[in-house]
Design a protein around this motif. Structure first.
Motif, PDB file in Angstrom:
ATOM      1  N   UNK A  81      -7.849  -2.118 -52.929  1.00 33.62           N
ATOM      2  CA  UNK A  81      -7.645  -3.567 -52.975  1.00 33.62           C
ATOM      3  C   UNK A  81      -8.817  -4.247 -53.671  1.00 33.62           C
ATOM      4  N   UNK A  82      -8.772  -4.460 -54.985  1.00 32.47           N
ATOM      5  CA  UNK A  82      -7.618  -4.302 -55.835  1.00 32.47           C
ATOM      6  C   UNK A  82      -8.045  -3.589 -57.109  1.00 32.47           C
ATOM      7  N   UNK A  83      -9.247  -2.965 -57.064  1.00 33.87           N
ATOM      8  CA  UNK A  83      -9.792  -2.411 -58.304  1.00 33.87           C
ATOM      9  C   UNK A  83      -8.990  -1.203 -58.779  1.00 33.87           C
ATOM     10  N   UNK A  84      -8.642  -0.307 -57.841  1.00 35.14           N
ATOM     11  CA  UNK A  84      -7.830   0.834 -58.232  1.00 35.14           C
ATOM     12  C   UNK A  84      -6.472   0.424 -58.741  1.00 35.14           C
ATOM     13  N   UNK A  85      -5.842  -0.513 -58.026  1.00 32.66           N
ATOM     14  CA  UNK A  85      -4.523  -0.993 -58.436  1.00 32.66           C
ATOM     15  C   UNK A  85      -4.591  -1.701 -59.784  1.00 32.66           C
ATOM     16  N   UNK A  86      -5.598  -2.527 -59.970  1.00 37.61           N
ATOM     17  CA  UNK A  86      -5.762  -3.269 -61.226  1.00 37.61           C
ATOM     18  C   UNK A  86      -5.915  -2.312 -62.410  1.00 37.61           C
ATOM     19  N   UNK A  87      -6.732  -1.281 -62.210  1.00 34.94           N
ATOM     20  CA  UNK A  87      -7.004  -0.375 -63.339  1.00 34.94           C
ATOM     21  C   UNK A  87      -5.820   0.521 -63.667  1.00 34.94           C
ATOM     22  N   UNK A  88      -4.862   0.702 -62.753  1.00 34.10           N
ATOM     23  CA  UNK A  88      -3.681   1.486 -63.142  1.00 34.10           C
ATOM     24  C   UNK A  88      -3.001   0.856 -64.350  1.00 34.10           C
ATOM     25  N   UNK A  89      -2.950  -0.470 -64.375  1.00 32.48           N
ATOM     26  CA  UNK A  89      -2.307  -1.145 -65.501  1.00 32.48           C
ATOM     27  C   UNK A  89      -3.190  -1.104 -66.745  1.00 32.48           C
ATOM     28  N   UNK A 120       7.242 -13.347 -67.586  1.00 31.87           N
ATOM     29  CA  UNK A 120       7.271 -12.729 -66.265  1.00 31.87           C
ATOM     30  C   UNK A 120       5.849 -12.355 -65.872  1.00 31.87           C
ATOM     31  N   UNK A 121       5.554 -12.460 -64.580  1.00 29.53           N
ATOM     32  CA  UNK A 121       4.260 -12.028 -64.056  1.00 29.53           C
ATOM     33  C   UNK A 121       4.417 -10.653 -63.414  1.00 29.53           C
ATOM     34  N   UNK A 122       3.465  -9.784 -63.653  1.00 30.31           N
ATOM     35  CA  UNK A 122       3.415  -8.466 -63.031  1.00 30.31           C
ATOM     36  C   UNK A 122       2.252  -8.455 -62.051  1.00 30.31           C
ATOM     37  N   UNK A 123       2.535  -8.144 -60.788  1.00 26.98           N
ATOM     38  CA  UNK A 123       1.527  -8.197 -59.726  1.00 26.98           C
ATOM     39  C   UNK A 123       1.452  -6.828 -59.065  1.00 26.98           C
ATOM     40  N   UNK A 124       0.223  -6.301 -58.925  1.00 23.32           N
ATOM     41  CA  UNK A 124       0.070  -4.922 -58.461  1.00 23.32           C
ATOM     42  C   UNK A 124      -0.435  -4.816 -57.037  1.00 23.32           C
ATOM     43  N   UNK A 125      -0.693  -5.905 -56.357  1.00 20.16           N
ATOM     44  CA  UNK A 125      -1.386  -5.904 -55.060  1.00 20.16           C
ATOM     45  C   UNK A 125      -0.399  -5.689 -53.908  1.00 20.16           C
ATOM     46  N   UNK A 126       0.444  -4.625 -54.001  1.00 21.04           N
ATOM     47  CA  UNK A 126       1.445  -4.358 -52.979  1.00 21.04           C
ATOM     48  C   UNK A 126       1.493  -2.854 -52.688  1.00 21.04           C
ATOM     49  N   UNK A 127       2.441  -2.461 -51.804  1.00 14.15           N
ATOM     50  CA  UNK A 127       2.472  -1.099 -51.284  1.00 14.15           C
ATOM     51  C   UNK A 127       3.684  -0.323 -51.773  1.00 14.15           C
ATOM     52  N   UNK A 128       3.604   0.982 -51.572  1.00 11.14           N
ATOM     53  CA  UNK A 128       4.770   1.846 -51.696  1.00 11.14           C
ATOM     54  C   UNK A 128       5.593   1.764 -50.411  1.00 11.14           C
ATOM     55  N   UNK A 129       6.838   2.280 -50.477  1.00 12.54           N
ATOM     56  CA  UNK A 129       7.658   2.287 -49.259  1.00 12.54           C
ATOM     57  C   UNK A 129       7.120   3.315 -48.266  1.00 12.54           C
ATOM     58  N   UNK A 130       6.883   4.525 -48.752  1.00 10.66           N
ATOM     59  CA  UNK A 130       6.217   5.548 -47.963  1.00 10.66           C
ATOM     60  C   UNK A 130       5.406   6.403 -48.923  1.00 10.66           C
ATOM     61  N   UNK A 131       4.898   7.524 -48.470  1.00 11.59           N
ATOM     62  CA  UNK A 131       3.960   8.294 -49.297  1.00 11.59           C
ATOM     63  C   UNK A 131       4.557   8.788 -50.598  1.00 11.59           C
ATOM     64  N   UNK A 132       5.871   8.988 -50.634  1.00 14.96           N
ATOM     65  CA  UNK A 132       6.501   9.536 -51.837  1.00 14.96           C
ATOM     66  C   UNK A 132       7.465   8.583 -52.525  1.00 14.96           C
TER      67      UNK A 132
END
Length: 463
Positions: free
Chosen positions: A128-136, A184-196
């Motif tokens: 939160x949120x550096x890893x998520x930000x850098x994925x993009x 459109x806005x793309x926002x990455x600060x959210x979760x997966x449903x489960x691990x896979x």
């Protein structure tokens, strides 16, 4: 190999370099709430702008009354197919207290191998949120390295105050409306449903907060001398609050459900396929009997149905021992989570009318407003959503979930109200990432597949 296949291969080959960049960013202690780290926040913004400039973006650090924004545009983006997307993230992080509970230095990231074979990236901001930000950012880097450019037009907006309430964000959006009102806005600060299972968060509930204060007598009274004869505001307040729901769990305010739609059959069918255990969900918090509206599933209750909750009550003597007093005042804090079709101010007015109708003429009531925002939902038939869903499914090898969330994300509402943009919320965090807590982590698989996922999404949106 297709262009996309070449990009995915480049991402795999460059994963170690991507990790090095993430580690460098984590090492900067950009704690936005602490004035002692003001320079670190600026340093992080400048680091981001330099990285974006190095891969061909026109990137700049923009001053605000608080911490700076980073804005970047692709100079070669005009005329490309697909939407012009604005990617949003934040570079600031939470404080690390209590430091003694960390297993290692929170600003010295590490890779930690786990017994289940997963590897964790540990450090404050890893999720939160550096890893998520850098994925993009890393997905864009790979596209540009392989093909010399991106498949669609991309801009980016990174803020440094998300963890301290984003005080500068709304004025910044208003001042730069023409520049940032894109498709459109793309926002990455959210979760997966489960691990896979990846997820697109397509529903965000709105919020209305109200504090109500009821005053009866002019002072606290002796309950023996005034009991029965004098109005007790706690009795009055609790009766008002109890009347907000009926025996079936429905909210009783007139017009409360006006405009509330039933869940689309397609979404209901998908949710029924999700691996969700209602009993375990409640058992995890020590409960076993579902509340809320009768006949509704737990996922419906927490994602797509409006709520009325009492968040706190104050009145009378609450200290040690016992005091036989009839208090002069009693207050409560009440919140409503709203769904698409509900107007916050209409709900606020209905609540106040309900309270006033039950307050006797010799008592007074006052209200204190605590926020109000509408719900947001991305249309099920949105081409952007459908293409993203397919891209995620291809990357993760299982059907991506169309999820809701019971909470509210203010920036998404601001994008809609101020810039006229819908937001696509795609994140790769897991529920055990310990964000805001000691020993925050981001799974290496989330980081790796997250980069690959964004590469696929960019490609899909160009078609």
């Amino acid at each position: 190999m297709s262009a996309l296949d070449q990009v995915l291969a480049r991402i795999d080959a460059d994963l170690d370099a991507s990790l090095d960049r993430l580690f460098a960013m984590i090492r900067i202690p950009s704690i936005s709430t602490d004035p002692a780290h003001k320079a670190d926040c600026r340093r992080t913004a400048e680091w981001l702008a330099a990285e974006l400039a190095a891969i061909g973006f026109d990137a700049s650090v923009r001053d605000t009354p608080g911490h700076p924004m980073v804005v970047a545009h692709d100079p070669d983006g005009k005329g490309k197919p697909g939407p012009h997307a604005l990617f949003y993230g934040h570079y600031d992080v939470q404080p690390v207290d209590p430091l003694a509970l960390w297993h290692s230095d929170p600003f010295e990231p590490r890779l930690e191998k786990q017994p289940d074979g997963e590897t964790w990236i540990t450090g404050r901001g890893a999720s939160d949120d550096k890893g998520a930000l850098l994925t993009f950012v890393e997905a864009c880097r790979a596209w540009k390295a392989v093909n010399g450019g991106l498949p669609i037009n991309v801009s980016m907006l990174f803020e440094g105050e998300e963890e301290s309430g984003s005080p500068s964000l709304r004025p910044f959006l208003e001042a730069h409306r023409d520049e940032l009102s894109l498709d459109v806005a793309l926002v990455c600060d959210t979760d997966m449903w489960d691990r896979e299972t990846p997820a697109i968060t397509m529903m965000l509930r709105g919020l209305v907060g109200e504090e109500v204060v009821i005053t009866a007598a002019s002072r606290d009274l002796h309950s023996g001398m005034f009991g029965n004869a004098a109005r007790n505001p706690i009795h009055l307040l609790t009766a008002i609050l109890a009347g907000l729901r009926d025996a079936d769990g429905r909210v009783t305010l007139p017009g409360f459900y006006d405009g509330v739609k039933e869940l689309a059959p397609e979404i209901r069918a998908q949710w029924e396929r999700l691996p969700f255990d209602e009993a375990a969900f409640l058992a995890d918090v020590g409960l076993s009997i579902p509340a809320g509206e009768a006949g509704r599933s737990v996922l419906e209750q927490v994602w797509t149905r409006p709520t009325c909750e009492v968040n706190g009550i104050v009145g009378g003597y609450i200290g040690e021992g016992f005091k036989t007093v009839i208090p002069s005042k009693a207050s409560a804090k009440v919140s409503f989570r709203l769904v698409e079709g509900q107007d916050p101010e209409t709900i606020r007015a209905a609540f106040r009318a309900h309270v006033r109708a039950m307050v006797p003429a010799d008592c007074t009531v006052e209200f204190h407003q605590h926020g109000g925002s509408p719900a947001l939902a991305l249309p099920v038939d949105s081409p952007v959503l459908r293409k993203t869903l397919d891209a995620l499914t291809r990357e993760w090898g299982r059907e991506a979930a169309l999820a809701g969330t019971g909470g509210s994300i203010p920036i998404v509402g601001d994008f809609k109200r101020l810039l006229g943009m819908d937001s696509l919320l795609v994140g790769f965090a897991r529920f055990d990432n310990r964000i805001h807590s000691p020993n925050e982590k981001y799974d290496l698989s989330s980081f790796h597949h997250g980069i690959r996922s964004w590469a696929r999404i960019l490609d899909a949106l160009s078609k």
